[in-house]
Every structure is written in structure tokens, then in C-alpha cells.
Design a protein around this motif. Structure first.
Motif, PDB file in Angstrom:
ATOM      1  N   ARG A 105       8.151  -3.085  -4.177  1.00  0.00           N
ATOM      2  CA  ARG A 105       7.731  -1.806  -3.622  1.00  0.00           C
ATOM      3  C   ARG A 105       6.310  -1.472  -4.070  1.00  0.00           C
ATOM      4  NH1 ARG A 105      10.939   2.333  -1.598  1.00  0.00           N
ATOM      5  NH2 ARG A 105       9.890   4.350  -1.389  1.00  0.00           N
ATOM      6  N   GLU A 106       6.015  -1.741  -5.321  1.00  0.00           N
ATOM      7  CA  GLU A 106       4.680  -1.488  -5.858  1.00  0.00           C
ATOM      8  C   GLU A 106       3.648  -2.411  -5.219  1.00  0.00           C
ATOM      9  OE1 GLU A 106       2.530  -2.109 -10.199  1.00  0.00           O
ATOM     10  OE2 GLU A 106       4.649  -1.561 -10.131  1.00  0.00           O
ATOM     11  N   VAL A 107       3.972  -3.696  -5.149  1.00  0.00           N
ATOM     12  CA  VAL A 107       3.051  -4.672  -4.576  1.00  0.00           C
ATOM     13  C   VAL A 107       2.847  -4.421  -3.084  1.00  0.00           C
ATOM     14  CG1 VAL A 107       2.798  -7.127  -4.009  1.00  0.00           C
ATOM     15  CG2 VAL A 107       3.546  -6.440  -6.298  1.00  0.00           C
ATOM     16  N   CYS A 108       3.900  -3.987  -2.409  1.00  0.00           N
ATOM     17  CA  CYS A 108       3.822  -3.768  -0.972  1.00  0.00           C
ATOM     18  C   CYS A 108       2.783  -2.703  -0.628  1.00  0.00           C
ATOM     19  CB  CYS A 108       5.195  -3.352  -0.452  1.00  0.00           C
ATOM     20  SG  CYS A 108       5.418  -3.588   1.315  1.00  0.00           S
ATOM     21  N   GLY A 109       2.760  -1.627  -1.404  1.00  0.00           N
ATOM     22  CA  GLY A 109       1.766  -0.595  -1.166  1.00  0.00           C
ATOM     23  C   GLY A 109       0.352  -1.097  -1.368  1.00  0.00           C
ATOM     24  N   GLU A 110       0.142  -1.893  -2.420  1.00  0.00           N
ATOM     25  CA  GLU A 110      -1.174  -2.451  -2.688  1.00  0.00           C
ATOM     26  C   GLU A 110      -1.583  -3.437  -1.593  1.00  0.00           C
ATOM     27  OE1 GLU A 110      -0.721  -4.220  -6.466  1.00  0.00           O
ATOM     28  OE2 GLU A 110      -0.467  -2.320  -7.537  1.00  0.00           O
ATOM     29  N   LEU A 111      -0.616  -4.217  -1.134  1.00  0.00           N
ATOM     30  CA  LEU A 111      -0.889  -5.198  -0.092  1.00  0.00           C
ATOM     31  C   LEU A 111      -1.294  -4.509   1.209  1.00  0.00           C
ATOM     32  CD1 LEU A 111      -0.870  -8.120   0.899  1.00  0.00           C
ATOM     33  CD2 LEU A 111       1.597  -7.883   1.300  1.00  0.00           C
ATOM     34  N   ALA A 112      -0.614  -3.417   1.528  1.00  0.00           N
ATOM     35  CA  ALA A 112      -0.954  -2.672   2.746  1.00  0.00           C
ATOM     36  C   ALA A 112      -2.388  -2.160   2.689  1.00  0.00           C
ATOM     37  CB  ALA A 112       0.018  -1.513   2.933  1.00  0.00           C
ATOM     38  N   GLU A 113      -2.791  -1.634   1.553  1.00  0.00           N
ATOM     39  CA  GLU A 113      -4.154  -1.134   1.405  1.00  0.00           C
ATOM     40  C   GLU A 113      -5.167  -2.255   1.516  1.00  0.00           C
ATOM     41  OE1 GLU A 113      -5.135   2.018   1.381  1.00  0.00           O
ATOM     42  OE2 GLU A 113      -3.003   2.423   1.746  1.00  0.00           O
ATOM     43  N   GLN A 114      -4.846  -3.434   0.941  1.00  0.00           N
ATOM     44  CA  GLN A 114      -5.766  -4.565   1.025  1.00  0.00           C
ATOM     45  C   GLN A 114      -5.906  -5.044   2.466  1.00  0.00           C
ATOM     46  OE1 GLN A 114      -7.733  -6.046  -1.465  1.00  0.00           O
ATOM     47  NE2 GLN A 114      -8.613  -6.885   0.417  1.00  0.00           N
ATOM     48  N   LEU A 115      -4.802  -5.075   3.191  1.00  0.00           N
ATOM     49  CA  LEU A 115      -4.853  -5.488   4.586  1.00  0.00           C
ATOM     50  C   LEU A 115      -5.694  -4.514   5.405  1.00  0.00           C
ATOM     51  CD1 LEU A 115      -1.122  -6.513   5.047  1.00  0.00           C
ATOM     52  CD2 LEU A 115      -3.079  -8.050   5.302  1.00  0.00           C
ATOM     53  N   ARG A 116      -5.550  -3.244   5.128  1.00  0.00           N
ATOM     54  CA  ARG A 116      -6.352  -2.248   5.827  1.00  0.00           C
ATOM     55  C   ARG A 116      -7.840  -2.438   5.529  1.00  0.00           C
ATOM     56  NH1 ARG A 116      -4.146   3.488   4.279  1.00  0.00           N
ATOM     57  NH2 ARG A 116      -5.700   4.096   5.835  1.00  0.00           N
ATOM     58  N   THR A 117      -8.152  -2.734   4.267  1.00  0.00           N
ATOM     59  CA  THR A 117      -9.535  -2.987   3.889  1.00  0.00           C
ATOM     60  C   THR A 117     -10.101  -4.190   4.625  1.00  0.00           C
ATOM     61  OG1 THR A 117      -9.178  -2.048   1.682  1.00  0.00           O
ATOM     62  CG2 THR A 117     -11.073  -3.493   1.948  1.00  0.00           C
ATOM     63  N   ASP A 118      -9.253  -5.180   4.866  1.00  0.00           N
ATOM     64  CA  ASP A 118      -9.671  -6.388   5.570  1.00  0.00           C
ATOM     65  C   ASP A 118      -9.771  -6.177   7.081  1.00  0.00           C
ATOM     66  OD1 ASP A 118      -9.815  -7.709   3.189  1.00  0.00           O
ATOM     67  OD2 ASP A 118      -7.840  -8.650   3.365  1.00  0.00           O
ATOM     68  N   GLY A 119      -9.394  -4.986   7.546  1.00  0.00           N
ATOM     69  CA  GLY A 119      -9.519  -4.685   8.958  1.00  0.00           C
ATOM     70  C   GLY A 119      -8.278  -4.907   9.786  1.00  0.00           C
ATOM     71  N   ALA A 120      -7.136  -5.061   9.134  1.00  0.00           N
ATOM     72  CA  ALA A 120      -5.894  -5.307   9.866  1.00  0.00           C
ATOM     73  C   ALA A 120      -5.236  -3.995  10.265  1.00  0.00           C
ATOM     74  CB  ALA A 120      -4.931  -6.125   9.010  1.00  0.00           C
ATOM     75  N   SER A 121      -4.489  -4.034  11.348  1.00  0.00           N
ATOM     76  CA  SER A 121      -3.585  -2.936  11.675  1.00  0.00           C
ATOM     77  C   SER A 121      -2.260  -3.225  10.975  1.00  0.00           C
ATOM     78  CB  SER A 121      -3.388  -2.828  13.191  1.00  0.00           C
ATOM     79  OG  SER A 121      -2.829  -4.009  13.713  1.00  0.00           O
ATOM     80  N   VAL A 122      -1.697  -2.210  10.339  1.00  0.00           N
ATOM     81  CA  VAL A 122      -0.537  -2.411   9.467  1.00  0.00           C
ATOM     82  C   VAL A 122       0.570  -1.436   9.820  1.00  0.00           C
ATOM     83  CG1 VAL A 122       0.261  -2.506   7.063  1.00  0.00           C
ATOM     84  CG2 VAL A 122      -2.094  -3.137   7.615  1.00  0.00           C
ATOM     85  N   ARG A 123       1.801  -1.945   9.849  1.00  0.00           N
ATOM     86  CA  ARG A 123       2.975  -1.087  10.038  1.00  0.00           C
ATOM     87  C   ARG A 123       4.005  -1.437   8.983  1.00  0.00           C
ATOM     88  NH1 ARG A 123       6.183  -1.442  14.402  1.00  0.00           N
ATOM     89  NH2 ARG A 123       5.580  -3.593  14.847  1.00  0.00           N
ATOM     90  N   SER A 124       4.711  -0.440   8.477  1.00  0.00           N
ATOM     91  CA  SER A 124       5.802  -0.668   7.540  1.00  0.00           C
ATOM     92  C   SER A 124       7.125  -0.566   8.269  1.00  0.00           C
ATOM     93  CB  SER A 124       5.744   0.351   6.398  1.00  0.00           C
ATOM     94  OG  SER A 124       5.832   1.665   6.915  1.00  0.00           O
ATOM     95  N   GLN A 125       8.064  -1.407   7.889  1.00  0.00           N
ATOM     96  CA  GLN A 125       9.369  -1.438   8.523  1.00  0.00           C
ATOM     97  C   GLN A 125      10.440  -1.682   7.465  1.00  0.00           C
ATOM     98  OE1 GLN A 125       8.380  -4.612  11.374  1.00  0.00           O
ATOM     99  NE2 GLN A 125       8.508  -3.110  13.021  1.00  0.00           N
ATOM    100  N   THR A 126      11.676  -1.445   7.840  1.00  0.00           N
ATOM    101  CA  THR A 126      12.803  -1.722   6.953  1.00  0.00           C
ATOM    102  C   THR A 126      13.540  -2.947   7.476  1.00  0.00           C
ATOM    103  OG1 THR A 126      13.047   0.597   6.364  1.00  0.00           O
ATOM    104  CG2 THR A 126      14.924  -0.833   5.946  1.00  0.00           C
ATOM    105  N   GLY A 127      13.697  -3.952   6.619  1.00  0.00           N
ATOM    106  CA  GLY A 127      14.350  -5.188   7.013  1.00  0.00           C
ATOM    107  C   GLY A 127      15.597  -5.446   6.193  1.00  0.00           C
ATOM    108  N   GLU A 128      15.956  -6.711   6.122  1.00  0.00           N
ATOM    109  CA  GLU A 128      17.203  -7.117   5.477  1.00  0.00           C
ATOM    110  C   GLU A 128      17.267  -6.730   4.012  1.00  0.00           C
ATOM    111  OE1 GLU A 128      19.688 -11.306   4.836  1.00  0.00           O
ATOM    112  OE2 GLU A 128      18.140 -11.134   6.372  1.00  0.00           O
ATOM    113  N   TRP A 129      16.129  -6.814   3.320  1.00  0.00           N
ATOM    114  CA  TRP A 129      16.102  -6.492   1.891  1.00  0.00           C
ATOM    115  C   TRP A 129      15.323  -5.211   1.610  1.00  0.00           C
ATOM    116  CZ3 TRP A 129      15.014 -11.537   3.621  1.00  0.00           C
ATOM    117  CH2 TRP A 129      16.040 -12.469   3.409  1.00  0.00           C
ATOM    118  N   GLY A 130      15.045  -4.457   2.652  1.00  0.00           N
ATOM    119  CA  GLY A 130      14.314  -3.213   2.478  1.00  0.00           C
ATOM    120  C   GLY A 130      12.942  -3.273   3.117  1.00  0.00           C
ATOM    121  N   GLN A 131      11.944  -2.990   2.329  1.00  0.00           N
ATOM    122  CA  GLN A 131      10.587  -2.799   2.824  1.00  0.00           C
ATOM    123  C   GLN A 131       9.929  -4.101   3.291  1.00  0.00           C
ATOM    124  OE1 GLN A 131       8.631  -0.425  -0.002  1.00  0.00           O
ATOM    125  NE2 GLN A 131       6.675  -0.390   1.006  1.00  0.00           N
ATOM    126  N   GLU A 132       9.315  -4.043   4.464  1.00  0.00           N
ATOM    127  CA  GLU A 132       8.540  -5.152   4.999  1.00  0.00           C
ATOM    128  C   GLU A 132       7.230  -4.615   5.558  1.00  0.00           C
ATOM    129  OE1 GLU A 132      12.360  -7.849   6.562  1.00  0.00           O
ATOM    130  OE2 GLU A 132      10.737  -7.314   7.937  1.00  0.00           O
TER     131      GLU A 132
END
Length: 214
Positions: A105-132
Motif C-alpha cells: 500500500r505504501e509503495v503503491c502510492g509512491e509508484l503512482a506519483e512516480q508514474l505521474r511524474t514520468d507523464g503516465a495516466s494512472v488509475r487505481s483499481q481493486t483486484g484479487e489481492w487488493g490495490q492495483e
């Protein structure tokens, strides 16, 4: 199963797209995940006789017809082993995690911010084990899936054509589900990557290829 040599890293200018900020508050609590059907800790490994590639800290299933691409760190250790399939490139890595869990959960938030910095469009979803996380960058669809285990966190990512995103995501989940993590008992700082060890035949193949290139 074929083998590629070392991965060549290329610097590419990302294309900036509109970004959706993930709303993590609306996602299920991934600190409590059900791993009854995998991925497995070494102590939970099923006696299913399924073929898996032994990479030391990870034992992963490799689809028929897939190719392997080994990414080396400049300092020498193996950084990642990528599984190349017609529907996308799949990569798994494991990290040391706290006993309390919740690292993904902690890494996922950081990863989302890094992807945004790189210019990606990002969406969060709930999958088999939770956050994706799903992301789009340079006409490539990315899906990140993480699982918290006992003192380890397993992270998977697949990159492939946008039109095959649903299929490649299911392939990633299947690979994660059938993976065995070998954490070991030694103390390690949180987030330390678990060491990847190549099978001898693959290591010798890469060494021979390097000699030929030299």
C-alpha cells in the motif's frame, strides 16, 4: 523457452498525458489479503509438481513459448528477469517487508506519483489481492499488482499493447498466483530486493554471449 541476453536500457522522452490521481482511501485494506490460492511463502509451497523456474528468492511459472530477458545491474547482480510473451512482458520482484505487512500500500502510492511524474495516466483499481495500478505511457499499457506476504512483498508488472491489457493482466495475476517466494530467515532492511540467482545453464549462456560480443 528461449533466452535473451542482457537488456539494453534506452532513455526515452515520455509523452505527457492527462493523469487521474488514484483515490487510495476508497480501496480495500490490502493489509489483510487472502493468499490461500497463492502466491505462496516457501513454508506454504504446494506439492503440485508444477514446473517453476528457480531464481533463488523466486520460483516462477514460465508459460510455454515464453522467452527470458535478464536485466543486469551495472554493479553486477541480476536486477530482474523478464518473461516475454506475445501479450506482453511480465516481471516479478520480491522485497523484504515488515512483519506487520502493508508495504505494498505504501509503495503503491509512491509508484503512482512516480508514474505521474514520468507523464503516465494512472488509475487505481481493486483486484484479487487488493490495490492495483493501471497506467498508460507511450502507447504501452502497464498493470502493477502487489501482494504482502510474511516478511516479504511480491510485486508484478506487465507491459503490453493497450488492446491486450485485460488478457495480459490476467496472465500477470496467474503468474503471481503460482509463484513461490523464498524469503529466508536472515534480517534485512525493509524494501531490500530479495536476491535473484540465475540457474547455472542460463548464467553460462549469458557468459558465452558476452564473450562472443567482446
Amino acid at each position: 523457452m528461449a533466452l535473451f541476453g542482457k537488456r539494453k536500457r534506452k532513455d526515452e522522452e515520455p509523452r505527457v498525458e492527462e493523469v487521474e490521481s488514484p483515490d487510495f482511501d476508497e480501496l480495500d485494506d490490502v493489509d489483510q489479503v487472502d493468499r490461500a490460492d497463492g502466491p505462496y511463502d516457501e513454508s506454504e509451497a504446494p506439492d503440485d509438481e508444477s514446473p517453476r523456474l528457480d531464481l533463488g528468492s523466486l520460483r516462477i511459472p514460465v508459460p510455454d513459448g515464453a522467452q527470458l530477458q535478464v536485466e543486469m545491474d551495472p554493479a553486477g547482480p541480476v536486477r530482474a528477469v523478464h518473461v516475454l510473451t506475445p501479450i506482453g512482458q511480465l516481471t516479478l520482484n520480491a522485497y523484504a517487508a515488515p512483519r506487520s505487512g502493508g508495504l505494498w500500500r505504501e509503495v503503491c502510492g509512491e509508484l503512482a506519483e512516480q508514474l505521474r511524474t514520468d507523464g503516465a495516466s494512472v488509475r487505481s483499481q481493486t483486484g484479487e489481492w487488493g490495490q492495483e495500478l493501471s497506467a498508460s505511457l507511450n502507447e504501452v499499457a502497464l498493470r502493477f499488482v502487489g501482494v504482502d506476504g510474511p516478511r516479504w512483498m511480491l510485486r508484478g508488472v506487465v507491459a503490453g499493447p493497450p488492446e491486450l491489457a485485460d488478457t495480459s493482466t490476467e496472465a500477470l495475476r496467474a503468474m503471481l498466483r503460482n509463484t513461490i517466494v523464498v524469503r529466508g530467515t536472515q534480517p534485512m532492511p525493509v524494501r531490500t530486493p530479495l536476491q535473484i540467482d540465475l540457474p547455472q545453464a542460463i548464467a553460462e549462456h549469458i557468459a558465452q554471449a558476452d564473450q562472443q560480443q567482446a
